[in-house]
Motif scaffolding. Sequence first.
Motif, mmCIF file in Angstrom:
data_model
loop_
_atom_site.group_PDB
_atom_site.id
_atom_site.type_symbol
_atom_site.label_atom_id
_atom_site.label_comp_id
_atom_site.label_asym_id
_atom_site.label_seq_id
_atom_site.Cartn_x
_atom_site.Cartn_y
_atom_site.Cartn_z
ATOM 1 N N LEU A 167 0.824 -1.205 0.000
ATOM 2 C CA LEU A 167 0.000 0.000 0.000
ATOM 3 C C LEU A 167 0.863 1.262 0.000
ATOM 4 O O LEU A 167 0.463 2.296 -0.538
ATOM 5 C CB LEU A 167 -0.925 0.011 1.211
ATOM 6 C CG LEU A 167 -2.075 -0.995 1.209
ATOM 7 C CD1 LEU A 167 -2.839 -0.932 2.524
ATOM 8 C CD2 LEU A 167 -3.013 -0.745 0.034
ATOM 9 N N LEU A 174 -3.605 -3.480 -6.914
ATOM 10 C CA LEU A 174 -2.889 -4.250 -5.903
ATOM 11 C C LEU A 174 -3.034 -5.736 -6.216
ATOM 12 O O LEU A 174 -4.148 -6.260 -6.330
ATOM 13 C CB LEU A 174 -3.473 -3.947 -4.519
ATOM 14 C CG LEU A 174 -2.837 -4.623 -3.310
ATOM 15 C CD1 LEU A 174 -1.358 -4.253 -3.188
ATOM 16 C CD2 LEU A 174 -3.583 -4.237 -2.039
ATOM 17 N N VAL A 198 -9.434 -1.765 1.725
ATOM 18 C CA VAL A 198 -8.535 -1.296 0.666
ATOM 19 C C VAL A 198 -9.345 -0.981 -0.592
ATOM 20 O O VAL A 198 -9.140 0.059 -1.244
ATOM 21 C CB VAL A 198 -7.458 -2.357 0.372
ATOM 22 C CG1 VAL A 198 -6.708 -2.030 -0.916
ATOM 23 C CG2 VAL A 198 -6.472 -2.451 1.537
#
Length: 255
Positions: A167, A174, A198
Motif C-alpha cells: 500500500l 494491488l 482497501v
Amino acid sequence: MTPVLQISGLNKSFGGLRAVSDVEFTVREGSVKALIGPNGAGKTTLFNLISGVLAPDSGSVLFDGKPLHRLRPHQIAAEGVARTFQHIRLFPKMTAAENIMIGRHTHSRAGFIPAMLNLPWTWKEERQVREKALEIMEFLGISEFAGTEATSLAYGQQRIVELGRALACGPRLLLLDEPAAGLNMRETSEMADLIIRVKNLGITVLIVEHDMSLVMNISDEVVVLSYGKKIADDVPLAIQKNREVIRVYLGEEDA
C-alpha cells in the motif's frame, strides 16, 4: 470505459510445459477480482507476468491502456501496480515501520549519493516517508508494532505488514498472492475485512487465493484457470454453479 487491467492472449512456457496458455480477461476499476484454480494451474506464473518478474512469450498486459509487458518490476511499481508474495518477503532485521517505508521509497527522489551526503532536503523526505508508513499502519490496525522487528511479529501480523508495504507504493492496482495462506480462521476474516477496506479506498484488487470462502465473500468477479487455460470468468454465484469449475475441483464423478 477502459479496464484498469487487460490481459490479452498471454502465453508462457517453460521448456515443453505451457504454464499460461492464451489467457485473457479484464479487471474493472474499483473491483476485487479473484484468480483461482488447482495447484499448478498457472496462477502465480500469471501474477509474475503481470508484475514483470517474467516476460511473456506472447500476448499483452495493459494497465490503464498502457503496456506493462515490456517493463521491469520497479518500473511497473512506479506505474501504480504493487504486489505481495505467496511467501512473506520482509526484511527480518528491520522494524515493521521500516519495512513499510521501503514501499514508499518508490516515490522518493533521494538516491544513494544525496542520502550519503545527508542533505537537508533528504531529511524532510525521509520524515514524510515515515509519516506515511505510520499512517498506513494506523489504517491497518498495527500501529503498536511500528518499532518491532519483523522477525518478532506473529505470522499474521507479518502478512499485514507486507500488505502495508504494498500500500505504501500508492498503487491503483494491488496484486495479492495468497494473502490468507497460513492464517487461522480469525486472521483470515480480519484479512478479508482489510481487503474490503482497501477496495473502499478506490484501489483495484486482483487476488490469488485458495480459501474459497474468502474468495466468494469479497470478490466481484472470479476467473478460473486449469492447466494454464482460462475455463471460466464470471460473478461468484455463477462460478459456484459452473459444471466445468466443479469438475476441475472435485473430479468428473463428483461433478
